[in-house]
Write a protein that holds these residues in place. Structure first.
Motif, PDB file in Angstrom:
ATOM      1  N   THR A 125      94.880 113.184  31.059  1.00 40.41           N
ATOM      2  CA  THR A 125      93.439 113.033  30.878  1.00 40.41           C
ATOM      3  C   THR A 125      93.123 112.937  29.392  1.00 40.41           C
ATOM      4  N   ILE A 126      92.428 111.878  29.016  1.00 42.87           N
ATOM      5  CA  ILE A 126      92.005 111.726  27.631  1.00 42.87           C
ATOM      6  C   ILE A 126      90.555 112.170  27.520  1.00 42.87           C
ATOM      7  N   SER A 127      90.231 112.837  26.432  1.00 45.22           N
ATOM      8  CA  SER A 127      88.861 113.303  26.229  1.00 45.22           C
ATOM      9  C   SER A 127      88.564 113.336  24.735  1.00 45.22           C
ATOM     10  N   ARG A 128      87.314 113.514  24.409  1.00 45.32           N
ATOM     11  CA  ARG A 128      86.927 113.521  23.003  1.00 45.32           C
ATOM     12  C   ARG A 128      85.935 114.646  22.740  1.00 45.32           C
ATOM     13  N   ASP A 129      85.996 115.156  21.540  1.00 48.27           N
ATOM     14  CA  ASP A 129      85.012 116.122  21.062  1.00 48.27           C
ATOM     15  C   ASP A 129      84.374 115.487  19.838  1.00 48.27           C
ATOM     16  N   ASN A 130      83.208 114.902  20.030  1.00 47.03           N
ATOM     17  CA  ASN A 130      82.580 114.166  18.938  1.00 47.03           C
ATOM     18  C   ASN A 130      82.227 115.068  17.761  1.00 47.03           C
ATOM     19  N   ALA A 131      81.887 116.315  18.065  1.00 47.33           N
ATOM     20  CA  ALA A 131      81.527 117.240  16.987  1.00 47.33           C
ATOM     21  C   ALA A 131      82.716 117.507  16.069  1.00 47.33           C
ATOM     22  N   LYS A 132      83.895 117.523  16.650  1.00 45.86           N
ATOM     23  CA  LYS A 132      85.103 117.772  15.865  1.00 45.86           C
ATOM     24  C   LYS A 132      85.811 116.478  15.483  1.00 45.86           C
ATOM     25  N   ASN A 133      85.292 115.351  15.957  1.00 47.39           N
ATOM     26  CA  ASN A 133      85.923 114.054  15.700  1.00 47.39           C
ATOM     27  C   ASN A 133      87.395 114.087  16.103  1.00 47.39           C
ATOM     28  N   THR A 134      87.635 114.633  17.265  1.00 48.50           N
ATOM     29  CA  THR A 134      88.996 114.821  17.757  1.00 48.50           C
ATOM     30  C   THR A 134      89.105 114.293  19.179  1.00 48.50           C
ATOM     31  N   VAL A 135      90.219 113.652  19.448  1.00 46.56           N
ATOM     32  CA  VAL A 135      90.538 113.154  20.788  1.00 46.56           C
ATOM     33  C   VAL A 135      91.740 113.932  21.304  1.00 46.56           C
ATOM     34  N   TYR A 136      91.680 114.300  22.556  1.00 44.74           N
ATOM     35  CA  TYR A 136      92.747 115.081  23.178  1.00 44.74           C
ATOM     36  C   TYR A 136      93.418 114.280  24.289  1.00 44.74           C
ATOM     37  N   LEU A 137      94.670 114.576  24.505  1.00 43.21           N
ATOM     38  CA  LEU A 137      95.385 114.033  25.655  1.00 43.21           C
ATOM     39  C   LEU A 137      95.991 115.224  26.385  1.00 43.21           C
ATOM     40  N   GLN A 138      95.390 115.571  27.506  1.00 44.24           N
ATOM     41  CA  GLN A 138      95.923 116.625  28.349  1.00 44.24           C
ATOM     42  C   GLN A 138      96.963 116.020  29.268  1.00 44.24           C
ATOM     43  N   MET A 139      98.182 116.522  29.179  1.00 43.29           N
ATOM     44  CA  MET A 139      99.284 115.966  29.953  1.00 43.29           C
ATOM     45  C   MET A 139      99.764 117.027  30.933  1.00 43.29           C
ATOM     46  N   ASN A 140      99.581 116.749  32.207  1.00 38.99           N
ATOM     47  CA  ASN A 140     100.013 117.656  33.265  1.00 38.99           C
ATOM     48  C   ASN A 140     101.129 117.018  34.083  1.00 38.99           C
ATOM     49  N   SER A 141     101.802 117.838  34.864  1.00 36.63           N
ATOM     50  CA  SER A 141     102.888 117.354  35.730  1.00 36.63           C
ATOM     51  C   SER A 141     103.844 116.464  34.951  1.00 36.63           C
ATOM     52  N   LEU A 142     104.253 116.924  33.810  1.00 37.25           N
ATOM     53  CA  LEU A 142     105.103 116.120  32.944  1.00 37.25           C
ATOM     54  C   LEU A 142     106.456 115.860  33.585  1.00 37.25           C
ATOM     55  N   LYS A 143     106.971 114.677  33.290  1.00 39.52           N
ATOM     56  CA  LYS A 143     108.260 114.228  33.820  1.00 39.52           C
ATOM     57  C   LYS A 143     109.203 113.951  32.663  1.00 39.52           C
ATOM     58  N   PRO A 144     110.500 114.010  32.908  1.00 35.38           N
ATOM     59  CA  PRO A 144     111.454 113.680  31.828  1.00 35.38           C
ATOM     60  C   PRO A 144     111.203 112.302  31.221  1.00 35.38           C
ATOM     61  N   GLU A 145     110.731 111.369  32.027  1.00 34.99           N
ATOM     62  CA  GLU A 145     110.464 110.017  31.503  1.00 34.99           C
ATOM     63  C   GLU A 145     109.240 109.957  30.600  1.00 34.99           C
ATOM     64  N   ASP A 146     108.488 111.050  30.489  1.00 35.91           N
ATOM     65  CA  ASP A 146     107.393 111.109  29.523  1.00 35.91           C
ATOM     66  C   ASP A 146     107.893 111.461  28.121  1.00 35.91           C
ATOM     67  N   THR A 147     109.161 111.793  28.017  1.00 38.93           N
ATOM     68  CA  THR A 147     109.739 112.130  26.716  1.00 38.93           C
ATOM     69  C   THR A 147     109.635 110.956  25.757  1.00 38.93           C
ATOM     70  N   ALA A 148     109.026 111.188  24.609  1.00 36.04           N
ATOM     71  CA  ALA A 148     108.806 110.132  23.625  1.00 36.04           C
ATOM     72  C   ALA A 148     108.124 110.737  22.403  1.00 36.04           C
ATOM     73  N   VAL A 149     108.032 109.925  21.369  1.00 37.93           N
ATOM     74  CA  VAL A 149     107.153 110.264  20.254  1.00 37.93           C
ATOM     75  C   VAL A 149     105.782 109.677  20.581  1.00 37.93           C
ATOM     76  N   TYR A 150     104.771 110.501  20.492  1.00 34.90           N
ATOM     77  CA  TYR A 150     103.414 110.087  20.824  1.00 34.90           C
ATOM     78  C   TYR A 150     102.614 109.884  19.542  1.00 34.90           C
ATOM     79  N   TYR A 151     101.905 108.781  19.494  1.00 35.22           N
ATOM     80  CA  TYR A 151     101.099 108.415  18.338  1.00 35.22           C
ATOM     81  C   TYR A 151      99.641 108.225  18.763  1.00 35.22           C
ATOM     82  N   CYS A 152      98.733 108.626  17.912  1.00 37.91           N
ATOM     83  CA  CYS A 152      97.353 108.219  18.148  1.00 37.91           C
ATOM     84  C   CYS A 152      97.024 107.108  17.153  1.00 37.91           C
TER      85      CYS A 152
END
Length: 122
Positions: A66-93
């Motif tokens: 789930t991607i979400s944003r907090d405009n007051a903090k100018n921050t975007v979040y990526l909540q990652m649940n039920s993670l799988k081994p194939e999600d292994t990677a370097v993540y970039y915004c």
């Protein structure tokens, strides 16, 4: 000049959760998360438009991330649940623009940050 700083990666067991954060120093049409696993091309994971909160998800993560944003903090979040081994990677915004068709998003800059490592053990 826009600056983006990723954080929140780590090591987690399969089925676990992590939350990534992307702190932005300026404005952009949208913010997206991309990932690159060893030996693979970088791929878009999820994006969110700044103006209306419209989102895009890669089919491989839909229903789990789930991607979400907090405009007051100018921050975007990526909540990652039920993670799988194939999600292994370097993540970039990255600064992005969402396609009007809702079929994806694309980077609007050539420079990338260092990213944050996400490792999911089986």
């Amino acid at each position: 000049q826009l600056q983006l700083v990723e954080s929140g990666g780590g090591l987690v067991q399969a089925g676990g959760s992590l939350r990534l954060s992307c702190a932005a120093s300026g404005s952009t049409d949208g913010i997206g998360w991309f990932r690159q696993a060893p030996g693979k091309a970088r791929e878009g994971v999820s994006c969110i438009r700044s103006s209306d909160g419209d989102t895009y998800y890669n089919l491989s993560v839909k229903g789990r991330f789930t991607i979400s944003r907090d405009n007051a903090k100018n921050t975007v979040y990526l909540q990652m649940n039920s993670l799988k081994p194939e999600d292994t990677a370097v993540y970039y915004c990255q600064a992005v623009r969402l396609m009007t068709s809702g079929s994806g998003c694309y980077s609007t800059r050539d420079t990338w940050g260092q990213g944050t490592q996400v490792t999911v053990s089986s």
